[in-house]
Scaffold this active site. Structure first.
Site, mmCIF file in Angstrom:
data_model
loop_
_atom_site.group_PDB
_atom_site.id
_atom_site.type_symbol
_atom_site.label_atom_id
_atom_site.label_comp_id
_atom_site.label_asym_id
_atom_site.label_seq_id
_atom_site.Cartn_x
_atom_site.Cartn_y
_atom_site.Cartn_z
ATOM 1 N N ARG A 21 -1.745 -0.103 -3.640
ATOM 2 C CA ARG A 21 -0.549 0.692 -3.199
ATOM 3 C C ARG A 21 -0.120 1.522 -4.491
ATOM 4 N NH1 ARG A 21 5.656 -0.380 -2.656
ATOM 5 N NH2 ARG A 21 6.081 1.739 -1.644
ATOM 6 N N HIS A 29 6.901 5.891 1.626
ATOM 7 C CA HIS A 29 6.549 5.079 2.690
ATOM 8 C C HIS A 29 5.514 5.707 3.628
ATOM 9 C CE1 HIS A 29 10.970 2.985 2.839
ATOM 10 N NE2 HIS A 29 10.214 2.624 2.060
ATOM 11 N N GLU A 55 1.232 -2.693 5.982
ATOM 12 C CA GLU A 55 0.715 -1.754 5.079
ATOM 13 C C GLU A 55 -0.562 -2.357 4.178
ATOM 14 O OE1 GLU A 55 4.105 0.338 2.609
ATOM 15 O OE2 GLU A 55 5.314 -1.092 3.615
ATOM 16 N N ASN A 77 -0.078 -4.901 -4.518
ATOM 17 C CA ASN A 77 1.294 -3.886 -4.724
ATOM 18 C C ASN A 77 1.885 -4.404 -5.869
ATOM 19 O OD1 ASN A 77 3.637 -2.683 -4.222
ATOM 20 N ND2 ASN A 77 3.936 -3.187 -2.214
ATOM 21 N N ARG A 103 20.699 2.402 -1.979
ATOM 22 C CA ARG A 103 20.736 3.776 -2.505
ATOM 23 C C ARG A 103 21.609 4.616 -1.327
ATOM 24 N NH1 ARG A 103 14.463 3.762 -1.771
ATOM 25 N NH2 ARG A 103 13.616 2.451 -3.732
#
Ligand code: ADP
Length: 411
Positions: free
Chosen positions: A98, A188, A395, A7, A249
């Site tokens: 990823r 996601h 993940e 990743n 965010r």
């Protein structure tokens, strides 16, 4: 099959080595040989490696770029001190990456060839902060391992390709969608898919019977409405800025604010956008931190008003999305929590679920309190018509399994 999962970010790479095959997948006994991360690539890099036996090691090394970092990693993974048992580079059979943005083109994980590289490149304008680094990671792995080692791209957007038009189109002039591919993509996806898959296993349901709302609450946060095992709506949009309140965010807001803030604060539009991405959310409201653990301590122990407010707004927004997705799904069987906050904070889970009794969700406080640190299970009381679960996301495991499936041709 020994799979290196990568990743890759701007100056970091998170990695894991997973051994999997069809039998291991069926029995849920994939083996994780090692995991960790390399940070501050480009300078004196900080390398953290966690071994399968639970020990971890931290060290530094001068790694000038991503290529040097991945080369170091491959060297380490195949060295005796790594404890992986892998002795040569050839023992790494495949690499799973990823990749953040697959646009409308990539609906599932794919073997990386020149056409796929071009496709990821074509989506750079949709994810300028992510896709270029993902490409660099792929190139670095190819250099370290040779072109003969298959590499697979697993896209963050792919799980949401099933969104219907009514969920993915913004109510702006339609030609903008046709001309510039402006739409909601969602992110996601690998996490929501991993959570849904594990929930399905835990409840022994068929894929078609999975009707749940998943909440991935980490530094980035998103919700997903899953019906018949597929995503029908999700809270992140054209970029990961939309939706829930996150660490830094803002999530949803009135688009007219961009121009207004720019004028009032003397900022450019891109500076305002940066503010909404990196100075807002929990950090922006509290003025203290984007870290939920610290925020809870500030709110509970020091009664900090803005820390409390940040937590309240965070939980309220999440609850609103649960309500919206109950409507979108026509009712659901469960709300499923994951991510650093979702997997560890019973308090935040309880506060999000509070007031959802009308929908049939009744929290079992004791069960909720016990589900921390990677545990999985139900925390609604027996008989709740809307159940609440914690299902840790994995993940990397999903990326490894997809990599095996794509490389071996097995489904
Ligand atoms: P990322 O999205 O970067 O993968 P994580 O999923 O690790 O991040 O989530 C990080 C968030 O989880 C941080 O806000 C952190 O404070 C929060 N978190 C981790 N442990 C706890 C805890 N015990 N209580 C509350 N929040 C926690």
């Amino acid at each position: 099959m020994n799979i290196l999962v990568l990743n890759v970010g701007s100056a970091t790479v998170k990695f894991q080595v997973v051994v999997t095959d069809a039998e291991r997948m069926a029995n849920d006994d994939d083996t994780k040989l090692l995991r960790g991360q390399i940070e501050r690539i480009g300078g004196e890099s900080v390398i953290t490696v966690r071994h399968a036996d639970g020990t971890s090691r931290r060290q530094t090394a001068a790694l000038r770029d991503m290529r040097a970092a991945v080369d170091w990693l491959v060297g380490h993974v195949t060295s005796p001190e790594s404890g992986t048992g892998l002795a040569a580079r050839a023992d790494i059979h495949a690499v799973g990456h990823r990749v953040v943005h697959g646009g409308e083109q990539f609906r599932r994980s794919v073997l990386i060839d020149d056409a796929v590289l071009q496709g990821i490149e074509d989506n750079v304008e949709l994810a300028p902060l992510h896709n270029p680094h993902n490409l660099r990671g792929i190139e670095a792995a190819r250099t370290a391992l040779g072109a003969g080692v298959p590499q697979v791209a697993v896209f963050d957007t792919a799980f949401h390709h099933t969104l219907p038009e009514q969920a993915y189109l913004y109510a702006i002039p339609y030609p903008l969608y046709r001309r510039h591919r402006i739409r909601r993509y969602g992110f996601h996806g690998t996490s929501h898919r991993s959570i849904a898959y594990r929930y399905r296993k835990l409840t022994a349901r068929a894929r078609a019977d999975v009707r749940i709302i998943t909440l991935h609450l980490g530094n980035g946060c998103s919700a997903c409405a899953i019906q018949g095992g597929v995503s029908i709506d999700t809270s992140m949009g054209f970029t990961p800025l939309e939706g829930l309140v996150m660490g830094t965010r803002s999530g949803d807001l009135d688009a007219a604010l961009l121009d207004f803030i720019a004028a009032k604060e003397g900022l450019s539009l891109s500076q305002v956008e940066a503010m909404l991405n990196s100075q807002s959310g929990l950090l922006g409201i509290s003025g203290l931190t984007n870290d939920m653990r610290d925020l809870l301590a500030e709110a509970n122990e020091l009664q900090d008003r803005r820390a409390r407010l940040a937590i309240e707004i965070f939980c309220y927004r999440a609850r609103k999305y649960i309500g919206a997705y109950l409507a979108a799904l026509g009712g659901a069987d469960a709300v499923v929590f994951a991510g650093g906050i979702g997997e560890n904070s019973a308090e935040i889970r309880a506060r999000i679920c509070a007031g959802l009794e009308w929908a049939g969700l009744h929290v079992d406080a004791q069960a909720n309190g016990a589900l921390v640190g990677g545990k999985e299970g139900r925390f609604s009381v027996e008989g709740s018509t809307l159940e609440a679960w914690v299902v840790p996301t994995d993940e990397e495991l999903l990326i490894a399994r997809d990599t095996f499936r794509v490389v071996s041709g097995e489904t």
